[in-house]
Design a protein around this motif. Sequence first.
Motif, PDB file in Angstrom:
ATOM      1  N   PHE A 263       0.865  -1.174   0.000  1.00  0.00           N
ATOM      2  CA  PHE A 263       0.000   0.000   0.000  1.00  0.00           C
ATOM      3  C   PHE A 263       0.906   1.229   0.000  1.00  0.00           C
ATOM      4  CE2 PHE A 263      -4.570  -0.889   1.545  1.00  0.00           C
ATOM      5  CZ  PHE A 263      -4.623  -2.078   0.828  1.00  0.00           C
ATOM      6  N   LYS A 264       0.695   2.135  -0.962  1.00  0.00           N
ATOM      7  CA  LYS A 264       1.508   3.331  -1.077  1.00  0.00           C
ATOM      8  C   LYS A 264       0.596   4.550  -1.078  1.00  0.00           C
ATOM      9  CE  LYS A 264       5.161   5.476  -3.843  1.00  0.00           C
ATOM     10  NZ  LYS A 264       6.023   5.327  -5.041  1.00  0.00           N
ATOM     11  N   LEU A 265       0.668   5.340  -0.020  1.00  0.00           N
ATOM     12  CA  LEU A 265      -0.162   6.521   0.136  1.00  0.00           C
ATOM     13  C   LEU A 265       0.711   7.757  -0.011  1.00  0.00           C
ATOM     14  CD1 LEU A 265      -1.655   4.150   1.663  1.00  0.00           C
ATOM     15  CD2 LEU A 265      -2.719   5.929   3.067  1.00  0.00           C
ATOM     16  N   THR A 266       0.407   8.610  -0.992  1.00  0.00           N
ATOM     17  CA  THR A 266       1.181   9.818  -1.241  1.00  0.00           C
ATOM     18  C   THR A 266       0.256  11.019  -1.233  1.00  0.00           C
ATOM     19  OG1 THR A 266       2.695   8.532  -2.640  1.00  0.00           O
ATOM     20  CG2 THR A 266       2.813  10.932  -2.792  1.00  0.00           C
ATOM     21  N   ASP A 267       0.509  11.961  -0.340  1.00  0.00           N
ATOM     22  CA  ASP A 267      -0.297  13.180  -0.205  1.00  0.00           C
ATOM     23  C   ASP A 267      -1.752  12.857   0.123  1.00  0.00           C
ATOM     24  OD1 ASP A 267       1.949  14.762  -0.892  1.00  0.00           O
ATOM     25  OD2 ASP A 267       1.543  14.458  -3.018  1.00  0.00           O
ATOM     26  N   VAL A 268      -1.948  11.772   0.839  1.00  0.00           N
ATOM     27  CA  VAL A 268      -3.295  11.311   1.186  1.00  0.00           C
ATOM     28  C   VAL A 268      -3.613  11.727   2.617  1.00  0.00           C
ATOM     29  CG1 VAL A 268      -4.759   9.269   1.494  1.00  0.00           C
ATOM     30  CG2 VAL A 268      -3.119   9.364  -0.387  1.00  0.00           C
ATOM     31  N   SER A 269      -4.883  12.022   2.887  1.00  0.00           N
ATOM     32  CA  SER A 269      -5.314  12.382   4.233  1.00  0.00           C
ATOM     33  C   SER A 269      -6.634  11.697   4.574  1.00  0.00           C
ATOM     34  CB  SER A 269      -5.493  13.902   4.352  1.00  0.00           C
ATOM     35  OG  SER A 269      -4.290  14.580   4.056  1.00  0.00           O
ATOM     36  N   ASN A 270      -6.814  11.429   5.880  1.00  0.00           N
ATOM     37  CA  ASN A 270      -8.076  10.886   6.405  1.00  0.00           C
ATOM     38  C   ASN A 270      -8.462   9.555   5.770  1.00  0.00           C
ATOM     39  OD1 ASN A 270      -8.787  13.232   8.146  1.00  0.00           O
ATOM     40  ND2 ASN A 270      -8.866  14.294   6.169  1.00  0.00           N
ATOM     41  N   VAL A 271      -7.476   8.677   5.685  1.00  0.00           N
ATOM     42  CA  VAL A 271      -7.701   7.315   5.184  1.00  0.00           C
ATOM     43  C   VAL A 271      -7.263   6.328   6.259  1.00  0.00           C
ATOM     44  CG1 VAL A 271      -6.914   5.571   3.528  1.00  0.00           C
ATOM     45  CG2 VAL A 271      -7.560   7.853   2.742  1.00  0.00           C
ATOM     46  N   ASP A 272      -8.081   5.302   6.486  1.00  0.00           N
ATOM     47  CA  ASP A 272      -7.788   4.269   7.481  1.00  0.00           C
ATOM     48  C   ASP A 272      -7.572   2.926   6.796  1.00  0.00           C
ATOM     49  OD1 ASP A 272      -8.208   6.178   9.424  1.00  0.00           O
ATOM     50  OD2 ASP A 272     -10.280   5.597   9.792  1.00  0.00           O
ATOM     51  N   ILE A 273      -6.587   2.174   7.302  1.00  0.00           N
ATOM     52  CA  ILE A 273      -6.317   0.807   6.839  1.00  0.00           C
ATOM     53  C   ILE A 273      -6.420  -0.078   8.074  1.00  0.00           C
ATOM     54  CG2 ILE A 273      -4.602  -0.717   5.788  1.00  0.00           C
ATOM     55  CD1 ILE A 273      -3.401   1.867   4.510  1.00  0.00           C
ATOM     56  N   ILE A 274      -7.439  -0.933   8.121  1.00  0.00           N
ATOM     57  CA  ILE A 274      -7.792  -1.586   9.377  1.00  0.00           C
ATOM     58  C   ILE A 274      -7.971  -3.100   9.195  1.00  0.00           C
ATOM     59  CG2 ILE A 274      -9.509  -1.688  11.239  1.00  0.00           C
ATOM     60  CD1 ILE A 274     -10.118   1.233  10.732  1.00  0.00           C
ATOM     61  N   ASP A 275      -7.400  -3.863  10.121  1.00  0.00           N
ATOM     62  CA  ASP A 275      -7.649  -5.308  10.279  1.00  0.00           C
ATOM     63  C   ASP A 275      -7.189  -6.157   9.104  1.00  0.00           C
ATOM     64  OD1 ASP A 275      -8.714  -4.863  12.750  1.00  0.00           O
ATOM     65  OD2 ASP A 275     -10.812  -5.064  12.141  1.00  0.00           O
ATOM     66  N   LEU A 276      -6.327  -5.634   8.240  1.00  0.00           N
ATOM     67  CA  LEU A 276      -5.835  -6.418   7.111  1.00  0.00           C
ATOM     68  C   LEU A 276      -4.594  -7.204   7.524  1.00  0.00           C
ATOM     69  CD1 LEU A 276      -6.098  -3.743   4.278  1.00  0.00           C
ATOM     70  CD2 LEU A 276      -7.785  -5.474   4.912  1.00  0.00           C
ATOM     71  N   ASP A 277      -4.351  -8.302   6.855  1.00  0.00           N
ATOM     72  CA  ASP A 277      -3.123  -9.074   7.021  1.00  0.00           C
ATOM     73  C   ASP A 277      -2.233  -8.824   5.811  1.00  0.00           C
ATOM     74  OD1 ASP A 277      -4.177 -10.101   9.329  1.00  0.00           O
ATOM     75  OD2 ASP A 277      -3.764 -12.188   8.829  1.00  0.00           O
ATOM     76  N   PHE A 278      -1.022  -8.327   6.064  1.00  0.00           N
ATOM     77  CA  PHE A 278      -0.028  -8.155   5.007  1.00  0.00           C
ATOM     78  C   PHE A 278       1.094  -9.147   5.256  1.00  0.00           C
ATOM     79  CE2 PHE A 278      -2.008  -3.989   5.463  1.00  0.00           C
ATOM     80  CZ  PHE A 278      -2.188  -3.571   4.151  1.00  0.00           C
ATOM     81  N   SER A 279       1.475  -9.883   4.234  1.00  0.00           N
ATOM     82  CA  SER A 279       2.584 -10.815   4.409  1.00  0.00           C
ATOM     83  C   SER A 279       3.328 -11.006   3.093  1.00  0.00           C
ATOM     84  CB  SER A 279       2.093 -12.179   4.925  1.00  0.00           C
ATOM     85  OG  SER A 279       1.142 -12.740   4.043  1.00  0.00           O
ATOM     86  N   TYR A 280       4.621 -11.177   3.207  1.00  0.00           N
ATOM     87  CA  TYR A 280       5.516 -11.501   2.105  1.00  0.00           C
ATOM     88  C   TYR A 280       5.705 -10.323   1.149  1.00  0.00           C
ATOM     89  CZ  TYR A 280       4.401 -16.155   3.817  1.00  0.00           C
ATOM     90  OH  TYR A 280       4.204 -17.245   4.614  1.00  0.00           O
ATOM     91  N   GLY A 281       6.777  -9.581   1.377  1.00  0.00           N
ATOM     92  CA  GLY A 281       7.143  -8.503   0.479  1.00  0.00           C
ATOM     93  C   GLY A 281       8.594  -8.138   0.665  1.00  0.00           C
ATOM     94  N   LEU A 282       9.273  -7.795  -0.428  1.00  0.00           N
ATOM     95  CA  LEU A 282      10.667  -7.376  -0.340  1.00  0.00           C
ATOM     96  C   LEU A 282      10.768  -5.945   0.171  1.00  0.00           C
ATOM     97  CD1 LEU A 282      13.509  -8.551  -1.008  1.00  0.00           C
ATOM     98  CD2 LEU A 282      13.359  -7.346  -3.192  1.00  0.00           C
ATOM     99  N   GLY A 283       9.726  -5.154  -0.056  1.00  0.00           N
ATOM    100  CA  GLY A 283       9.691  -3.789   0.447  1.00  0.00           C
ATOM    101  C   GLY A 283       8.937  -3.713   1.759  1.00  0.00           C
TER     102      GLY A 283
END
Length: 858
Positions: A313-333
């Motif tokens: 997930f890449k947020l640039t110049d973003v405001s008032n956004v929520d990222i909730i209860d997700l599972d992120f796994s496996y990434g080089l970055g």
Amino acid sequence: MLQSKIIYTLYLAFIPFFLFAQSPLELYVSPSGDDTNLGTSISAPFQTLERARDEVRSLTQATEVTVWLMDGDYFRTSSFELTAQDSGTASQRITYRALNKHGAKIHLYKSVPTSSLQDLTDADLLARIDPAAVGQIKTLDLAALGVQNMDTWPDYFPSANQQLFRVYTDVGQLPLSRYPNDSFMTMETVTQNEPGIFVYRGDRHKRWMDAVNDGLWFQGYWRVAWQYDAVRTASIDTTNRIVYQATSVPGGIGDKWTRPEGNGMEPYIATNLLEEIDREGEWSVNFNNDTLYIWVPAGATELKILDQDIPIFKLTDVSNVDIIDLDFSYGLGSAVEITNGFDNKVAGCDISNFVEDAVRVLDGSSHDIVSNDIHHLGAGGIYLSGGERYTLTEAGHTAVNNHIYEFGQIKVIYAAAVGIPRKYDENNVGMYVAHNKIHGTPHVGIEFCGNNNIFEYNEIFDICRVSNDMGAFYSWNDWTSYGNIIRYNYVHDAHQAHGAYFDDGDSGDEVHDNIFQNIDVGVFIGGGHDVNAHNNLSIDCVKTVHIDNRGVARGYNLSNTGMVNRVLSVDYQNPPWSVQYPTIVDILEPSYEQELPTNTSISCNVGINTPTIVDVDAATATSWGVNLGTNYSDTNTALTDASLAQIAAASGYQGESCIGDIPYTQIGLIDDEYRKVCIDTTVMDTVVSDIYDNGIHLQTATNSVLSTSWVQNPSNVSFWAGNCIALNADFEVEMGSQFLAEIREVCPQTNFQGAASASRRVVAQPPLPQMTKRSVQSDLTGISGGKPQLYYELAEAQNVSVFIHDASGKKIDTVQKKEIKPRGIHQIDLTNLSLKKGLYYYRVETEKGGELKQFEIK
């Protein structure tokens, strides 16, 4: 009146239509959905996040939107990007949220079926491999797969810059081959510091002569324990046992204090060698032919190749956004990267198996990273930057209530659980880091720089596993690092670590009302000015407070351009600097003794079972300009391995010192809307007294009396979702190993009926493989006199390890480590442990399972 009404009506006519809010909108996304669907119901979801994002973009009115991610695996091949046009408002936020917590799993990797790998058939290569690996090693053509991050390593690189794809399976990261597997080689002596030439020990290096042409890199702590570098080997003289390195490492090789020959203890390994693939899961890459060699783990059907160094997930110049209860796994970055913008939130997520920092916040303001489980990382956990130092404008970012563990697995130095370091820029002002639980790393806990950052109510332990000269809280080399506060934290059980470490002249911070237990030094002041250390409690440490005048020997004065330029980069003689930090205004005056720890204050600190309270005498302190108040020493052996409740209740701790009531019940993880941590009215510590094939028995102490009642399998309990049992007795819960692991990591406390007054800590071991319940034959209950011995029985010969735990569940000793034992009954004599009276546990682990049992010394 009529005129006013007409004017009001005309005014309404010119209000833009999109400013009228409409009802909240809910959109749905599923891996099995279809982007041609309406996306407004569970029965007709979109398939991609981009389709949902574009639907939000199409709205003509300000609207609160929740994008629900339904259960399933979301495989990414690029970043999911949000920009300014994807922002919400303060009252109408845009939320991306799992429909069911931990149900939506987002990944970024190349999937390779293990069935597609080829056998190693090259006769020359087969002659080089370890005998144990014959018939086991498979190959993969990386170029054909399109792998990008496999450029030949340079002659030199630090651990932070090791650009290479990574290999995972469902059980986690697979290890790049190395020798030795679990320890280090040491140089016998150094014959040249730069470029390095050294005499090696033994004859293992003979095996690597063919590898020199392919590229042979040694990686090590060549000079100090906080510098881990890799360097290519130019050649090896096997007759005289000499290694010639292809280039220099910064500072050269050989222990810096015993130059030029070193001390013969500098640790290093050989890495990425086909010859050293000698156990399941190990792999190496040949940069010359773009080939992966791997011993595939038994049962693995898929390799996950992490190759794209981008955030999911890449947020640039973003405001008032929520990222909730997700599972992120496996990434080089990273999992999430936020650049600029304001008031975004990442909450309740599980983030694991990333090579870079899990969450990166780069500038902006008021971003919140809250109540996430962040673990098994190649680098750090949460990276925060922002604010403006010249005006002391605060960023307002927060890292609160996160469980961060097993990090720094590839970048083994300066990979912090929470990092506010001097890397991105130096404008780090006004961060809030609190209630985090941090453990399991070879180096630093929390690293910071800048001003007016607050660190409180954090629990940090099991850090500095490899490196010393590091802290749970660490800042360094800055005369302007004023206004940072470290308070109400519990740092424990990290023998090589300091609690709060102000290194190399770092100045201007306050550290108070912390508990340091079973570490090296509680507060370490490395020659800085205006550090205020007061009301800290250390137990079973080497020192409570260390202070020195290293600036004299190291030239921390007006000739030090680095230190001076940092002062000149801010308006230190005018408001707001001169108002907030009045003592800094004269720091560059010739009369100011920059080399000495002037104006530093050390008072009212208490050391219990700690040999040195403050390692400076009154006369020396006066000559340095240090304000040395009264500090206290006490001996209370009952507090060794005590719980926080016992520490707080000890009469010696409060009776003969000026330490107030440290709010120990508030330290660590807390209950909020994203993390359900439950509470108990009377009991502080809960321990696992037995682990069964399908369950766990949690035994608690009520009014200091152990009870033994049981409650059988409540089928409606879902521990992984954060729900807890409401009982007022000991209980047994029947569950599979997956749920046992989730108790340990997601719901680490247990809810009991009654008003909330104290925190319960459930100390559970990781899920063990299957083993018969009666593998341990004796509980050792009621030992009094004679030889304390434990017994265990094996049904067949296998490797066995035996550990002793105290009543809180903390491991205190290893009495047997991976010894092959035959079938039958075995005993271990505990006489030499000198165990005090009380309850203990012993844990037997074998290749096929384990058991935890209670015993008592009377």
